[in-house]
Write a protein that holds these residues in place. Structure first.
Motif, PDB file in Angstrom:
ATOM      1  N   GLU A 109       0.813  -1.214   0.000  1.00 46.35           N
ATOM      2  CA  GLU A 109       0.000   0.000   0.000  1.00 46.35           C
ATOM      3  C   GLU A 109       0.847   1.265   0.000  1.00 46.35           C
ATOM      4  N   LEU A 110       0.368   2.263  -0.711  1.00 49.76           N
ATOM      5  CA  LEU A 110       0.863   3.630  -0.597  1.00 49.76           C
ATOM      6  C   LEU A 110      -0.043   4.355   0.387  1.00 49.76           C
ATOM      7  N   ASN A 127       9.695  10.810   5.292  1.00 49.17           N
ATOM      8  CA  ASN A 127       9.589   9.806   4.228  1.00 49.17           C
ATOM      9  C   ASN A 127      10.824   8.914   4.223  1.00 49.17           C
ATOM     10  N   ASP A 133       7.270   0.935  -8.271  1.00 49.97           N
ATOM     11  CA  ASP A 133       5.833   0.804  -8.513  1.00 49.97           C
ATOM     12  C   ASP A 133       5.502  -0.636  -8.892  1.00 49.97           C
ATOM     13  N   GLY A 137       0.079  -0.828  -5.965  1.00 49.27           N
ATOM     14  CA  GLY A 137       0.792   0.022  -5.023  1.00 49.27           C
ATOM     15  C   GLY A 137       2.262   0.144  -5.334  1.00 49.27           C
ATOM     16  N   ALA A 138       3.105   0.010  -4.312  1.00 47.62           N
ATOM     17  CA  ALA A 138       4.550   0.132  -4.480  1.00 47.62           C
ATOM     18  C   ALA A 138       5.241  -0.579  -3.334  1.00 47.62           C
ATOM     19  N   SER A 365       8.839  12.949  -3.172  1.00 51.33           N
ATOM     20  CA  SER A 365       8.538  12.070  -2.036  1.00 51.33           C
ATOM     21  C   SER A 365       8.905  12.697  -0.698  1.00 51.33           C
ATOM     22  N   ARG A 388       2.689  13.509  -1.603  1.00 51.76           N
ATOM     23  CA  ARG A 388       2.720  12.278  -2.392  1.00 51.76           C
ATOM     24  C   ARG A 388       2.547  11.064  -1.482  1.00 51.76           C
ATOM     25  N   PRO A 389       1.622  10.156  -1.785  1.00 49.67           N
ATOM     26  CA  PRO A 389       1.539   8.896  -1.024  1.00 49.67           C
ATOM     27  C   PRO A 389       2.842   8.124  -1.177  1.00 49.67           C
ATOM     28  N   ILE A 390       3.293   7.489  -0.107  1.00 49.19           N
ATOM     29  CA  ILE A 390       4.563   6.768  -0.105  1.00 49.19           C
ATOM     30  C   ILE A 390       4.379   5.390   0.536  1.00 49.19           C
ATOM     31  N   PRO A 391       5.322   4.454   0.307  1.00 49.28           N
ATOM     32  CA  PRO A 391       5.169   3.100   0.859  1.00 49.28           C
ATOM     33  C   PRO A 391       5.933   2.839   2.148  1.00 49.28           C
TER      34      PRO A 391
END
Length: 399
Positions: A109-110, A127, A133, A137-138, A365, A388-391
């Motif tokens: 998930e991000l 972060n 990717d 998700g990533a 990021s 930005r969504p991140i993992p």
């Protein structure tokens, strides 16, 4: 965004006594001892001849101060360097990482770092690792260990920042070792919760895998309560059971002899290049300072001023989260500009007392959030800037 690949030789690894952390089926972390991997050759003549940008000197008075007591604080400096645009340096500090610094990841998930920053006891977030990717998700490029549990690990060796039980940090290399034993036959596992399954590998998926099912197109064996509960073909939908695991591969040959009802045990761990313990770990993009010596990253590419993120520490257990940015919202085209070089951010870390530092994912990021009088605030850029969504994320907590 994807980071560079750093292959590390696997030969010469010697097993040592380790700590087993239960995941219902003994998913754990074990340390190994071996000679440090060979380092890349020094900079080429052309790189060595490139002039390094001048160090950034922080003003005596921060633009913003936040204090959490017990030596924990966050500070932000915004100043001009004579170059185009301002520079904003954001720093969160703690006197000891023990019980307060840990990664967050829910592969694949991000997630929005603001959601984690609002969690109970969280003082600051930063972060984390570079990422790749994948469908749905990533995933980070480096292994992730949380409270002794292998949450994610790619195939082969990856570089990680590791936290010991003492709270002190270091860099090392880590990789998956172990596998499953089914009716007396061993099935080696090379990765954990990594959807990039190949035809020659078996990947272990645990309840930490956040999608409803494992990647499509794989042969899968479901293990729960000490036995095989299902053998599935690539045409089937396979979910990870609570308290169980799934072994997945694209090769029918690797799992062809497994039958439903067979007795099974799973013992998968993370091995490291040294024999010291690890409680938490996550990947990074490379060391930028070792024992007070800042790396000479001064090529034409490395001299670009961009948003940067870094994690730094010293032998006394102090830890710093750092970011650099322009201090300005994203331009209309969404391309981040301004900030610092990696070397400049490492020099800032050294000026604050750090002796070691690694670089984390940069550009869009980069994000740092801090808790200020109960309210979560964006610290690296003005509030309202796109996040930005991140993992993967590092958190600094009060406990």
């Amino acid at each position: 965004m994807p980071g560079p690949a750093y292959p590390v030789p696997v030969t010469g690894v010697r097993r040592a006594a380790g700590t087993v952390a239960s995941l219902g089926l003994a998913l754990a972390v074990t340390m190994s001892s071996a000679p440090a991997p060979a380092q890349p050759a020094g900079p080429s003549a052309s790189v060595a001849a490139t002039r390094c940008p001048p160090a950034l000197v922080l003003p005596k008075t921060p633009t913003t101060r936040v204090s959490w007591g017990e030596g924990r604080w966050a500070r932000m400096w915004e100043f001009s360097t004579g170059q185009r645009g301002p520079v904003r340096i954001a720093v969160a500090h703690a006197p000891s990482a023990q019980g307060s610094l840990s990664p967050v990841v829910e592969p694949p998930e991000l997630f929005d770092p603001r959601d984690v920053a609002r969690g109970r006891g969280v003082l600051a977030t930063l972060n984390g690792d570079y990422f790749e990717d994948v469908p749905g998700g990533a995933v980070p490029t480096g292994a992730v260990l949380i409270d002794g549990e292998v949450v994610f690990a790619p195939r082969g060796w990856s570089r990680v920042v590791a936290e010991r039980s003492s709270g002190k940090l270091r860099t090392t290399h880590a990789a998956v070792e172990g596998g499953a034993t089914i009716d007396g036959t061993s099935y080696p596992v090379v990765a954990v919760n990594d959807p990039l399954v190949s035809r020659r590998d078996i990947v272990l998926f645990t309840p930490r895998w956040q999608l409803s099912s494992v990647p499509k197109g794989v042969h899968a064996v479901v293990v729960a309560e000490g036995k095989v509960t299902r053998v599935a073909t690539p045409r089937s939908r396979v979910s990870v059971p609570e308290g169980g695991v799934v072994l997945a591969t694209k090769s029918a040959r690797l799992l062809r002899d497994v039958v439903k009802g067979a007795r099974a045990t799973v013992d998968v761990r993370l091995v490291a290049k040294d024999d010291r313990s690890i409680v938490n770990a996550a990947g990074h993009g490379g060391s930028v300072m070792r024992k007070g010596e800042v790396a000479r990253l001064c090529s034409e590419y490395e001299n670009l001023r961009r948003p940067r993120a870094s994690l730094a520490w010293n032998d006394e257990g102090e830890v710093w989260m750092l970011t650099s940015s322009s201090g300005l919202p994203d331009p209309p085209d969404g391309v981040r500009v301004g900030g610092s070089t990696k070397r400049q951010l490492a020099q800032v870390a050294r000026s604050l007392g750090a002796t070691d530092a690694v670089i984390l994912d940069g550009g869009g990021s980069v994000s740092m959030f801090v808790r200020d009088r109960g309210k979560v605030t964006r610290f690296d850029l003005p509030g309202g800037t796109y996040v930005r969504p991140i993992p993967v994320l590092w958190t600094l907590t009060s406990s």
